[in-house]
Design an enzyme around this catalytic site. Structure first.
Site, mmCIF file in Angstrom:
data_model
loop_
_atom_site.group_PDB
_atom_site.id
_atom_site.type_symbol
_atom_site.label_atom_id
_atom_site.label_comp_id
_atom_site.label_asym_id
_atom_site.label_seq_id
_atom_site.Cartn_x
_atom_site.Cartn_y
_atom_site.Cartn_z
ATOM 1 N N SER A 116 0.816 -1.294 0.220
ATOM 2 C CA SER A 116 -0.074 0.004 0.139
ATOM 3 C C SER A 116 0.859 1.223 0.043
ATOM 4 O O SER A 116 1.658 1.645 -1.172
ATOM 5 C CB SER A 116 -1.088 0.004 1.265
ATOM 6 O OG SER A 116 -1.908 1.002 1.091
ATOM 7 N N ASP A 148 -6.217 2.505 -2.918
ATOM 8 C CA ASP A 148 -7.411 2.276 -1.934
ATOM 9 C C ASP A 148 -7.526 3.413 -1.077
ATOM 10 O O ASP A 148 -8.342 3.448 -0.124
ATOM 11 C CB ASP A 148 -7.025 0.935 -1.133
ATOM 12 C CG ASP A 148 -6.152 0.948 -0.329
ATOM 13 O OD1 ASP A 148 -5.373 1.852 -0.099
ATOM 14 O OD2 ASP A 148 -6.042 -0.040 0.679
#
Length: 546
Positions: free
Chosen positions: A67, A282
């Site tokens: 991420s 995200d």
């Protein structure tokens, strides 16, 4: 069965041996650490994903990403059948399997099979995706080898965003009622609904349909370029940090949020609408320069209030009896919580940090809006609410204005990726709401004023010495720390601060807010120093933010 497990253990020991005694834990975002320490973990998570698929008789996802972490890191997280995070009871199983000695792999797998009543040899399907890190192809292959070692099947999607993999898993396990389980299905669903909602005019009031986007040099930049082809002229996006630099380095949603300044590569002009994705797309935050040239951030709190306000307006116009709640974490700015309660009149729930907690609590409402301040979030519609909205959208007995409002909610549901926080989906959602209101970012920002805040990290010998309660807002360990934090906070007007162990890094995270930026900075610094003192700090002593 014995032959399968013998071969699985042998392949793991020969090709992906456990080279370090370092303990690794399945946290809020799966496993995450330095890429060179992960090969054996990836192989074993491939095995576990296949076993989980056998147990649930459904497709399971395995996403290779770290991420917003720096490029040398990597990680893996498993995706359960409805696109949700791995069931909590299986996090401990994952942790145990990742840490056993090579020669104990077979017996550990046998224990998992027996304790969970799994029949080895049943059909198993695992969807695998990865981000753009240099280490991801090799680590993805380790996952694939793990799946196939226990005779599971794999669909390798290659480079995709984390939310896309969640979407694919959900689509397949709902027999495609949620959409087609591929990239084309993803883009078509989002773009089609977005363009219908946008209507004939791309601009409206103060809203202009051009946007500059920081792609964090990650997968989000690649996928936004493809999504643009489906959007046509409905939204013009200029992409910075599009892949020609290091992933998340001086760019990306986490950098913008924490540093409270634009990405290094972006030359921002006054009034321009800008947004940042994180490395696996995200997370999403917006930002702009005001008329004085001051940087202004619109983070997950601002997105949540914008979206909740619009959906509440549509619910009222549609005449539908639906209850909506907004789920936050301790990181939510105090001003946002007050605005949601007092101005929007929407119920607020606070949960510990981590998508699994927010998502679970959001399911308690007909319509659950959840966003972390870092920009990760989505909206969930219950099955009952979905049916009510769908019927109202085509009910000719209702007044036309109610039907129009119900249709807009129904279309919004297709713009939203309900499976997980999705930066591209959320971007289209925000753009839809701003267009509907005819707002610039300044007008959106004017809804309420954030309390100045600061986040810091403190390196400690063991992050788990920090134990918390009350949705992570208060420390119970080490002894005396919370009392010290309370006494520090009491010195500052509108002061609030908390500390929690990171779920992804070997650090303790500190959040502070106060009436001025200088006070927020000083408060965060004082709390960080106290943590360094009482929680066995290591390395550089925390310094006052610049």
């Amino acid at each position: 069965m014995a032959d399968i497990l013998n071969n699985s253990q042998q392949l793991g020991a020969e090709k992906y041996p456990r080279k370090s005694e370092k303990w690794i834990q399945y946290g809020t975002s799966g496993f995450r650490t330095k890429a060179e320490d992960l090969a054996h973990v990836m192989y074993r998570m491939g095995v576990l994903a296949a076993l989980r698929s056998m147990q649930k008789n459904a497709v399971i996802g395995a996403m290779i990403t770290a991420s917003h972490n720096d490029e040398p890191d990597n990680g893996v997280k498993l995706v359960d059948p409805h696109g949700e995070m791995l069931e909590a009871s299986w996090e401990g199983i994952a942790t145990k399997l990742a840490n056993v000695k090579d020669e104990e792999l077979k017996s550990t797998i046998c224990d998992i099979l027996e304790e969970n009543k799994i029949e080895l040899g049943k059909n198993a399907m695992v969807y695998v995706g990865r981000d753009t890190r240099p280490s991801s192809p090799y680590l993805a292959q380790a996952v694939i080898d793990g799946v196939e070692s226990v005779q599971g099947c794999v669909t390798d999607f290659g480079v995709v965003s984390t939310p896309q993999l969640h979407f694919f898993v959900t689509c397949q396990n709902t027999n495609k009622t949620y959409g087609e389980p591929n990239e084309e299905g993803y883009y078509k669903k989002l773009a089609t609904a977005f363009k219908v909602l946008r209507g004939e005019s791309a601009d409206n009031g103060q809203y202009q349909h051009s946007l500059i986007l920081d792609g964090a040099n990650g997968v989000g930049a690649l996928k936004m370029k493809i999504l643009q082809e489906y959007l046509g002229n409905s939204l013009e996006v200029s992409i910075f940090s599009s892949g020609d630099g290091k992933l998340n380095y001086q760019c990306g949603a986490d950098y913008v949020k924490v540093q409270q300044k634009p990405p290094h590569s972006m030359q921002l002009e006054v009034g321009q609408r800008a947004a940042s994705l994180d490395g696996d797309a995200d997370r999403l935050v917006y930002f702009y320069l005001d008329t004085q040239g001051k940087f202004k951030l619109l983070d997950g709190d601002k997105i949540a209030t914008l979206v909740a306000g619009y959906i509440k307006k549509l619910i009222k116009e549609s005449g539908l009896n639906l209850n909506m709640g907004l789920v936050q974490t301790a990181y939510a700015n105090g001003s946002s919580t007050e605005y949601i309660n007092n101005t929007l009149g929407v119920e607020v729930a606070c949960v510990p940090t981590g998508v699994k907690y927010l998502h679970h609590r959001a399911l308690d409402f007909d319509i659950g809006v959840y966003f972390e301040a870092n920009g990760h979030g989505t909206v969930i519609f219950s099955p009952a609410a979905t049916d009510i909205i769908k019927k109202a959208a085509s009910d000719e007995t209702l007044p036309s204005d109610q039907v129009v409002a119900a249709k807009r909610i129904f279309l919004l549901m297709d713009v939203i990726n309900q499976t997980v926080g999705d930066a591209l989906s959320d971007l289209l959602l925000v753009e839809t709401v701003l267009h509907a209101f005819g707002w610039s970012l300044a007008e959106w920002d004017a809804a309420y004023t954030d309390l100045p805040n600061r986040q810091m990290k403190v390196s400690v010998a063991d992050r788990n010495v920090i134990q918390t309660t009350d949705a992570e807002r208060r420390c119970v360990e080490p002894p005396g720390l919370q009392t010290e934090i309370d006494s520090i906070v009491a010195k500052y007007n509108k002061g609030r601060s908390f500390a929690r162990p990171s779920g992804t890094e070997d650090v303790v995270r500190v959040y502070a807010e106060a009436d001025t930026q200088a006070n927020a900075d000083q408060l965060a610094h004082e709390v960080a120093l106290k943590i360094y003192e009482l929680a066995n700090g290591v390395g550089i002593v925390p310094s006052l933010p610049n």
